[in-house]
Write an enzyme that holds these catalytic residues in place. Sequence first.
Site, PDB file in Angstrom:
ATOM      1  N   SER A   1     -43.819 -50.862-108.793  1.00  0.00           N
ATOM      2  CA  SER A   1     -43.554 -49.414-108.650  1.00  0.00           C
ATOM      3  C   SER A   1     -43.278 -48.970-110.222  1.00  0.00           C
ATOM      4  O   SER A   1     -43.772 -49.098-111.107  1.00  0.00           O
ATOM      5  CB  SER A   1     -42.833 -48.967-107.580  1.00  0.00           C
ATOM      6  OG  SER A   1     -43.007 -47.446-107.246  1.00  0.00           O
TER       7      SER A   1
ATOM      8  N   HIS B   1     -47.801 -49.610-100.363  1.00  0.00           N
ATOM      9  CA  HIS B   1     -47.236 -49.776-101.599  1.00  0.00           C
ATOM     10  C   HIS B   1     -46.505 -51.069-101.690  1.00  0.00           C
ATOM     11  O   HIS B   1     -46.084 -51.209-102.912  1.00  0.00           O
ATOM     12  CB  HIS B   1     -46.343 -48.499-101.866  1.00  0.00           C
ATOM     13  CG  HIS B   1     -45.790 -48.487-103.037  1.00  0.00           C
ATOM     14  ND1 HIS B   1     -46.703 -48.379-104.309  1.00  0.00           N
ATOM     15  CD2 HIS B   1     -44.612 -48.098-103.830  1.00  0.00           C
ATOM     16  CE1 HIS B   1     -45.675 -48.445-105.486  1.00  0.00           C
ATOM     17  NE2 HIS B   1     -44.454 -48.107-105.111  1.00  0.00           N
TER      18      HIS B   1
ATOM     19  N   ASP C   1     -52.664 -48.814-100.981  1.00  0.00           N
ATOM     20  CA  ASP C   1     -51.597 -48.076-101.629  1.00  0.00           C
ATOM     21  C   ASP C   1     -51.737 -46.496-101.422  1.00  0.00           C
ATOM     22  O   ASP C   1     -52.723 -45.825-102.191  1.00  0.00           O
ATOM     23  CB  ASP C   1     -51.112 -48.475-103.108  1.00  0.00           C
ATOM     24  CG  ASP C   1     -49.924 -48.234-103.549  1.00  0.00           C
ATOM     25  OD1 ASP C   1     -49.285 -47.207-103.118  1.00  0.00           O
ATOM     26  OD2 ASP C   1     -49.457 -48.939-104.155  1.00  0.00           O
TER      27      ASP C   1
END
Length: 432
Positions: free
Chosen positions: A302, A409, A377
């Site tokens: 991320s 995600h 995602d």
Amino acid sequence: VYLAVVNRDQDHMKLNSYKFVSGEIVKTLFEEKHEKYVEPENPPRFMPDGSFIWFSERDGYNHLYHYRESGELIGQVTRGEYDVLQIVSTDKRGKKLAILTTDGLMSRAVRIVDVKSGKTRRVDDREGSFTAYGDDGTDLIVKYRSKDNPGEISSYRSSGKQVRLLLKADNPLEKYKIGEVEFPVVAANDGTPLQARLIKPHDFDPTKNYPVLVYLYGGPHAQMVRNDVRGGAPMWMFYAANRGYLVFTIDNRGSANRGLEFEQATFRNLGNVEMQDQLSGVDYLSTLAYADTSRMAVHGWSYGGFMTTSLMLRNPGVFDVGVAGGPVTDWRMYEVMYGERYMDTPEENPEGYENADLKNYTQNLEGKLLLIHGLQDNVVVPQHSYTLLKSFVDHGKQVDFFVYPGYEHNVRGKDRVHLMAKVLDYIDLHLK
């Protein structure tokens, strides 16, 4: 009903009260402004007399402020160079609060604070990580852990007086071969102290040279290094260390729980200061005789994927291998409330967005890079990786790409094992 209303620029907040049935606004209780951003994250805590407690970073740290129901400020409740993370409970009369706070660079503390005087005391003076639970007016349950203590649970009066020790945990890893953890403090280029964590193999030999795996996140609302069991590190890091690596993590400026100035150092320029601090960590590693900084890998997910890719492309040659999971590659494609809080809008800050657009650096790639993305995602949408891949192709650069179908995600459950095997096997293949 109270609502914190923030403008599009997120530098002006109004705390408004509304009628419950009609939704009609009653009044604006008070306002907060900041040249960078304001970030109301906690609801008001209502007291027995109708007053309320409000969280605010207006003095540079996240502290508590006492207001009358009308919006008149009674006074600041907590002060000091620490952040209040949570109000755990109040006593029966609403005179005292049990709160959870930061403590130094990597610890947490439970404190009892007098709402009127602001006088504060800790319920336990040990360094480590505390969590606390309690309903208003009842006893507290306090959990304590540290790098040297696998865990204790105790009960306390709401006044902060300990009642008794309920549980003292054994070390569940006592029979396993697990490496030592060290906690160096590294100076940033402006002198800011940065807390780091270094994990060694269980059979560490200081006369040998070990390749390095840097794990990072680096973004807001996260603190990787804590005075907790195993230093806050997940078990896969110890497994990686036992495969023959030094595993290193540092909390750069821009991350959480160090006050507003530390957090806002990255404002409008995401990726710049964070990379400088990560490279200060590399400079520290280069002073260790047993750290082979000619063989280094970097991995993150991320925001950590953004940082991993940034380091590989904007500082080529420092790391031989990068594995970036769910990476943000262009902040113009990220959701606006988060992105614009820290970057302003693309129209207001075109230079900042352009500097952080990783497509502008794909021609610089040296070494091996693996991008990993969840096919579904909905946080960092897959276009972040797809557009970056197109740029790599345009510049004739070879990279690796892996997709996890069915995942958003992150990759959880049993397939987490598959993910970590892929990450570590890729690093082994290209670093060892």
